[in-house]
Scaffold this motif. Structure first.
Motif, PDB file in Angstrom:
ATOM      1  N   ASP A  41      32.838  50.833  29.391  1.00 26.97           N
ATOM      2  CA  ASP A  41      31.730  50.960  30.210  1.00 26.97           C
ATOM      3  C   ASP A  41      32.179  51.337  31.576  1.00 26.97           C
ATOM      4  N   GLY A  42      33.591  51.440  32.035  1.00 26.18           N
ATOM      5  CA  GLY A  42      33.783  51.637  33.220  1.00 26.18           C
ATOM      6  C   GLY A  42      34.036  50.679  34.407  1.00 26.18           C
ATOM      7  N   HIS A  43      33.798  49.446  33.989  1.00 22.63           N
ATOM      8  CA  HIS A  43      33.877  48.278  34.729  1.00 22.63           C
ATOM      9  C   HIS A  43      35.196  47.668  34.612  1.00 22.63           C
ATOM     10  N   VAL A  44      35.871  47.016  35.807  1.00 26.85           N
ATOM     11  CA  VAL A  44      36.749  46.419  35.614  1.00 26.85           C
ATOM     12  C   VAL A  44      36.752  44.840  35.121  1.00 26.85           C
ATOM     13  N   ALA A  45      37.582  44.793  34.127  1.00 19.55           N
ATOM     14  CA  ALA A  45      37.691  43.389  33.302  1.00 19.55           C
ATOM     15  C   ALA A  45      38.527  42.582  34.024  1.00 19.55           C
ATOM     16  N   TRP A  46      39.607  42.985  34.337  1.00 21.78           N
ATOM     17  CA  TRP A  46      40.782  42.069  34.981  1.00 21.78           C
ATOM     18  C   TRP A  46      41.779  43.061  35.827  1.00 21.78           C
ATOM     19  N   ARG A  47      42.246  42.243  36.670  1.00 19.86           N
ATOM     20  CA  ARG A  47      43.565  43.077  37.688  1.00 19.86           C
ATOM     21  C   ARG A  47      44.343  42.053  38.281  1.00 19.86           C
ATOM     22  N   GLY A  48      45.669  42.554  38.147  1.00 16.98           N
ATOM     23  CA  GLY A  48      46.734  41.685  38.903  1.00 16.98           C
ATOM     24  C   GLY A  48      47.821  42.105  39.097  1.00 16.98           C
ATOM     25  N   PRO A  49      48.776  41.408  39.473  1.00 13.60           N
ATOM     26  CA  PRO A  49      50.272  41.853  39.891  1.00 13.60           C
ATOM     27  C   PRO A  49      51.062  42.044  38.740  1.00 13.60           C
ATOM     28  N   ALA A  50      50.667  41.227  37.544  1.00 18.85           N
ATOM     29  CA  ALA A  50      51.444  41.253  36.411  1.00 18.85           C
ATOM     30  C   ALA A  50      50.624  40.726  35.123  1.00 18.85           C
TER      31      ALA A  50
END
Length: 539
Positions: A514-523
């Motif tokens: 749906d175009g929403h961020v589920a997770w982000r991170g450096p690795a």
């Protein structure tokens, strides 16, 4: 209604039954159809729209239209690219202009910093047929007009619904895996589930006067605008909307609780003089503020005006409902295809209800700001006293942004505390007038141009996308392998542009269908399977 004694696992006649064929029901049918999920939409009316309710597709709705392949059709449906979209505050059309919030025409607008699209004037009498046409074109989507949902029961295996022909009265039974009520504030689905409403209830008794007047635009010197808000010695009492930029108009009287009203008198008051017109419809209606306490039960969900109703002054009614349709569609698809976990559909309410509460509150506040514009003596009079009153009032109205919801606030919102997003500990950005992009988990992934005509927004919609950002991002192979092990569709997109990397703030960003961020991170974290299980609702 639930029948706990029946645990049938029989084959459904359709995976999804949608009750209600307004824009939210049509959006859900389109989303499901594009995902290859068959559905039946039952609408008790014949599908014709005698009057326009909503008048604009929001920026976020236009992003969905872009993915559905109808954005250009919606943009060009009715409003001239050269017409301004201003908000004009005046004593009457032929009276004095007090203030103006300038909104450029489509031709002059250029690119917005937060979206590849933008808000688009396309009233419902034009928008719904376009969306219905798109839904009809998709294999597996069946739109059944003059067909009313009259009852249903559910069990652990699905929903058994009773449908009735609105013309002949013949009844039939249809079995579905899921039922979604998009059947409006008085619809059967929410009432059958006995879901209470929170909120202020009715905040005003308004009147809509829909009329035709080809000569009205030439009657005054204010030029084309989307809204003309009328102010006199009683305060701000109404707003006129140009429906088609030619001859169709709608005057909304903000509050009139009398048993009888004179529609013609209101039209002459708005114009400032008599003029030729044909009234197509004049209807009182309740302006409401409510949100359902729950968004569903078991295999039955609600969306759109079934789940919330707000003052249209914020432009957030259909906008909120269409977002709900998109949120729910990918989750239904995931569960039906077997990769969605048991908790995925349970996340629909916790994600969407707080957004509805926010949007309803914004809409009510916008309405109160507009109708709270004070009465000013002499404001309609010619001469020195009138000029002095209008000048003072114009200075008071200088910050006309107070009377509308900031457009990027409709795009940038976050599913805080979502059970299927993984927070990274960053604080939410302040909701100010200036746009500040954010890619915090739970937010709609921000727009950036990849190349001419292609936005990051265009990457999302079909499965999960792992963005690898910057010149030397970490590998995403471990996460791709984990997704494959769980049957979750995931593809990797590498974008070296440092400007885009700066917006997203981490080199790896996982974006949902749906175009929403589920997770982000450096690795990728050590337990990649746990990450995938969390975002698919199986943690």
């Amino acid at each position: 209604m639930t029948d706990d004694t029946d645990s049938r696992k029989d084959t459904a006649d359709t995976p999804v039954l949608i009750a209600g064929g307004g824009p939210v029901g049509l959006a859900l049918a389109t989303e499901l159809g594009l995902r290859g999920i068959a559905c039946v939409l039952a609408e008790k009316r014949d599908g014709s729209l005698p009057v326009p309710k909503m008048s604009q597709a929001s920026t976020r709705s236009m992003e969905f239209c872009r993915r559905w392949g109808i954005a250009e059709q919606v943009r060009n449906a009715v409003w001239s690219a050269s017409h301004a979209l201003d908000f004009v505050y005046l004593t009457s059309l032929t009276g004095f202009e007090l203030a103006r919030q300038r909104v450029p025409s489509y031709a002059a607008r250029g690119h917005l910093p937060y979206s590849p699209e933008g808000p688009t004037h396309c009233p419902q009498i034009f928008f719904d047929p376009i969306l219905a046409g798109r839904a009809k074109s998709l294999p597996g989507v069946s739109l059944r007009y003059n067909t009313a949902l009259t009852g249903f029961t559910q069990d652990s295996g699905g929903v058994t619904a009773t449908l009735a022909d609105s013309v002949g009265g013949a009844e039939e039974t249809l079995r579905a895996a899921y039922l979604v009520g998009c059947d409006g504030p008085g619809g059967l689905v929410r009432e059958a589930l006995d879901i209470p409403l929170d909120g202020l209830g009715t905040i005003a008794r308004s009147i809509n006067i829909f009329f035709r007047s080809p000569s009205l635009a030439a009657l005054h010197d204010k030029g084309w605008a989307r809204f003309y808000r009328t102010i006199d010695e009683t305060g701000c009492w109404g707003e006129l909307i140009a429906i088609d930029g030619e001859a169709l108009w709608r005057l909304t009287v903000f509050h009139d609780s009398s048993e009888a009203f004179d529609a013609g008198a209101y039209l002459r008051r708005c114009a400032g003089q008599p003029f030729e017109y044909e009234i197509i419809s004049a209807q009182p209606w309740d302006r409401r503020d409510y949100v359902a306490e729950r968004y569903g039960q078991g295999r039955v969900f609600i969306a759109g005006d079934s789940a919330h109703q707000c003052s249209p002054t914020g432009g957030l009614g259909m906008h909120t409902g269409v977002e709900e349709a998109v949120n729910l569609a990918w989750k239904i698809e995931a569960v039906l295809r077997g990769w969605g976990g048991a908790a995925l559909l349970d996340s629909y309410g916790p994600e969407r209800r707080p957004i509805a509460l926010r949007n309803v509150e914004l809409s009510t506040q916008s309405y109160r700001n507009i109708t709270g514009i004070p009465a000013v003596q002499h404001i309609t009079e010619p001469g020195a006293a009138g000029e002095e009153a209008r000048a003072a009032f114009g200075r008071q109205l200088a910050d006309t942004q107070l009377y509308s919801v900031v457009d990027h606030h409709k795009v940038q919102y976050c599913y805080e505390d979502s059970p299927v997003c993984i927070p990274d500990g960053t604080p939410p950005p302040e909701e100010g007038v200036e746009y500040v992009p954010s890619a915090r988990p739970g937010t709609r992934a921000p727009h950036a141009w990849i190349e001419e005509g292609t936005s990051t927004v265009d990457l999302f919609g079909d499965g999960f996308v792992l963005l690898r950002l910057g010149a030397a991002p970490p590998s995403g192979q471990v996460l791709e392998d984990a997704a494959a092990a769980r049957g979750v569709p995931l593809r990797i997109v590498a974008l070296e542009d440092e400007g885009i990397a700066g917006i997203y703030q981490q080199p790896l960003v996982l974006v949902r269908p749906d175009g929403h961020v589920a997770w982000r991170g450096p690795a990728v974290p050590e337990d990649a399977l746990a990450l995938i299980d969390r975002v698919r609702g199986a943690a």
